[in-house]
Design a protein around this motif. Structure first.
Motif, mmCIF file in Angstrom:
data_model
loop_
_atom_site.group_PDB
_atom_site.id
_atom_site.type_symbol
_atom_site.label_atom_id
_atom_site.label_comp_id
_atom_site.label_asym_id
_atom_site.label_seq_id
_atom_site.Cartn_x
_atom_site.Cartn_y
_atom_site.Cartn_z
ATOM 1 N N LYS A 1 0.819 -1.213 0.000
ATOM 2 C CA LYS A 1 0.000 0.000 0.000
ATOM 3 C C LYS A 1 0.857 1.268 0.000
ATOM 4 O O LYS A 1 2.060 1.229 0.265
ATOM 5 N N THR A 2 0.213 2.379 -0.279
ATOM 6 C CA THR A 2 0.863 3.685 -0.217
ATOM 7 C C THR A 2 0.400 4.403 1.045
ATOM 8 O O THR A 2 -0.809 4.553 1.275
ATOM 9 N N VAL A 3 1.355 4.826 1.853
ATOM 10 C CA VAL A 3 1.056 5.491 3.121
ATOM 11 C C VAL A 3 1.734 6.855 3.131
ATOM 12 O O VAL A 3 2.915 6.968 2.787
ATOM 13 N N VAL A 4 0.994 7.877 3.530
ATOM 14 C CA VAL A 4 1.588 9.204 3.644
ATOM 15 C C VAL A 4 1.926 9.490 5.104
ATOM 16 O O VAL A 4 1.183 9.127 6.018
ATOM 17 N N VAL A 5 3.073 10.099 5.311
ATOM 18 C CA VAL A 5 3.495 10.593 6.625
ATOM 19 C C VAL A 5 3.919 12.045 6.436
ATOM 20 O O VAL A 5 4.237 12.468 5.325
ATOM 21 N N THR A 6 3.908 12.804 7.499
ATOM 22 C CA THR A 6 4.345 14.198 7.406
ATOM 23 C C THR A 6 5.850 14.268 7.599
ATOM 24 O O THR A 6 6.393 13.669 8.532
ATOM 25 N N LYS A 7 6.499 14.977 6.707
ATOM 26 C CA LYS A 7 7.956 15.044 6.693
ATOM 27 C C LYS A 7 8.509 15.566 8.011
ATOM 28 O O LYS A 7 7.997 16.520 8.583
ATOM 29 N N GLY A 8 9.571 14.898 8.498
ATOM 30 C CA GLY A 8 10.249 15.347 9.704
ATOM 31 C C GLY A 8 9.630 14.878 11.001
ATOM 32 O O GLY A 8 10.022 15.335 12.069
ATOM 33 N N THR A 9 8.660 13.946 10.928
ATOM 34 C CA THR A 9 8.001 13.454 12.134
ATOM 35 C C THR A 9 8.573 12.096 12.549
ATOM 36 O O THR A 9 9.164 11.379 11.751
ATOM 37 N N THR A 10 8.351 11.739 13.805
ATOM 38 C CA THR A 10 8.750 10.412 14.281
ATOM 39 C C THR A 10 7.891 9.334 13.634
ATOM 40 O O THR A 10 8.290 8.176 13.573
ATOM 41 N N ASN A 11 6.713 9.717 13.149
ATOM 42 C CA ASN A 11 5.833 8.757 12.479
ATOM 43 C C ASN A 11 6.468 8.235 11.193
ATOM 44 O O ASN A 11 6.262 7.078 10.809
ATOM 45 N N ILE B 1 6.074 4.707 0.894
ATOM 46 C CA ILE B 1 5.904 5.749 1.901
ATOM 47 C C ILE B 1 6.204 7.104 1.265
ATOM 48 O O ILE B 1 7.311 7.348 0.787
ATOM 49 N N VAL B 2 5.200 7.970 1.240
ATOM 50 C CA VAL B 2 5.350 9.305 0.671
ATOM 51 C C VAL B 2 5.184 10.326 1.791
ATOM 52 O O VAL B 2 4.673 10.012 2.868
ATOM 53 N N THR B 3 5.617 11.556 1.545
ATOM 54 C CA THR B 3 5.570 12.576 2.597
ATOM 55 C C THR B 3 4.755 13.798 2.174
ATOM 56 O O THR B 3 4.742 14.186 1.007
ATOM 57 N N GLY B 4 4.094 14.389 3.169
ATOM 58 C CA GLY B 4 3.436 15.666 3.007
ATOM 59 C C GLY B 4 4.236 16.714 3.754
ATOM 60 O O GLY B 4 4.938 16.397 4.711
ATOM 61 N N SER B 5 4.124 17.972 3.352
ATOM 62 C CA SER B 5 4.916 19.023 3.986
ATOM 63 C C SER B 5 4.387 19.376 5.373
ATOM 64 O O SER B 5 5.127 19.848 6.227
ATOM 65 N N ASP B 6 3.093 19.160 5.590
ATOM 66 C CA ASP B 6 2.497 19.363 6.906
ATOM 67 C C ASP B 6 1.308 18.420 7.028
ATOM 68 O O ASP B 6 0.942 17.717 6.075
#
Length: 308
Positions: free
Chosen positions: A159-169, A186-191
């Protein structure tokens, strides 16, 4: 109400003691003898508070685009104590926007004096910055569409999962991917808002971040009928207010603030204001305080005679 500034805390022996007190008072008045952060605050008469735009109910914007939230109220209490420490009760506050990616550099580089968001205090970060006593306990979970069958790590296979950039998540999801050999994208969002929007737009299968932030976003967007928070905790995340490392005087001010709030029994009502009652923006989280956090708050109570 504090004024704020916006920008997108023997006779010989007696004689000697008196001289030392006078010298210390004079030094504090001029800013000498204060730690670097406190001296800078005293010089400019302004405290720079870092805030997040989309981390309700910790730090977010109200309808008039003013920073509000649980973490900001804690920081404002610290500012009051800073004012007493530097003998400047009329300190102003300047709010400075930070993101999950630039918040630590902002503290380290002196762009902000206190970071008032939803930041996990861990050993790795403690190498760069200092943290207040515990103010919240969270953990990584998943937000998915209501109809999704995802409820455990094994359900994320491919699957594709988004996490927020710079987080422990982000770190937590890479660890989960490796542990269960999931082949995650794993992709990232800016906030958090951008990460949430990627789920709304169907670009990802799940959004992974701290459970309380997921509930906050669902509440803020009134999307309870569209999304759900699911699964077991994939990480443990204790939150704290961030400030510069290596300044014992500033650390003492922060600690003293929390102990005063604990002694006055202000912490639980403040928690309830943001997590249980209706927020100023109209939404209600209705998340009762956890036993762990309540115990941590009780431990800060100095009314039994323990000195600050």
């Amino acid at each position: 109400m504090r004024q704020t500034v916006r920008r997108s805390i023997g006779a010989c022996g007696l004689w000697l003691a008196g001289c030392l007190v006078a010298t210390a008072a004079g030094a504090q008045t001029s800013g000498e003898g204060l730690s670097p952060t406190l001296a800078a605050i005293k010089s400019r008469h302004v405290v720079h508070l870092g805030y997040r735009e989309s981390s309700p109910p910790f730090s977010f914007l109200d309808q008039a685009n003013r920073p509000i939230g649980y973490s900001l109220e804690l920081c404002e209490a610290i500012v009051e104590e800073i004012g007493a420490e530097v003998d400047d009760p009329a300190l102003k506050i300047e709010y400075v926007k930070v993101t999950s990616d630039d918040r630590i550099p902002a503290v380290v580089q002196g762009k902000i004096d206190l970071e008032c968001g939803s930041t996990t205090a861990n050993a790795e970060r403690a190498k760069q910055v200092a943290f207040s006593p515990l103010m919240f306990v969270a953990g990584t979970k998943l937000m998915v569409p209501k109809a999704s069958t995802i409820s455990a790590p094994k359900d994320l296979q491919g699957k594709t999962v988004v996490v927020t950039k710079g987080t422990t998540n982000e770190q937590a999801m890479h660890a989960v991917d490796k542990k269960f050999n999931l082949g995650l994208n794993i992709v990232t969002g800016s906030d958090h808002e951008q990460s949430y929007q990627m789920l709304v737009d169907g670009k990802v299968d799940a959004f992974a971040t701290d459970d309380i932030l997921l509930y906050g976003l669902i509440t803020r967007h009134k999307s309870q009928d569209k999304f759900k928070v699911t699964g077991d905790y994939l990480s443990y995340d204790p939150y704290g207010i961030m400030f510069r490392k290596g300044e014992p005087q500033l650390a003492a001010v922060v600690e003293r603030t929390f102990r005063k709030l604990g002694t006055n029994h202000d912490l639980v009502p403040l928690y309830n204001k943001w997590f249980v009652s209706r927020m100023p923006t109209g939404e209600r989280m209705n998340v009762a305080i956890s036993p762990q956090l309540e115990d941590a708050f009780k431990a800060l109570d100095d009314s039994d005679g323990v000195s600050n």
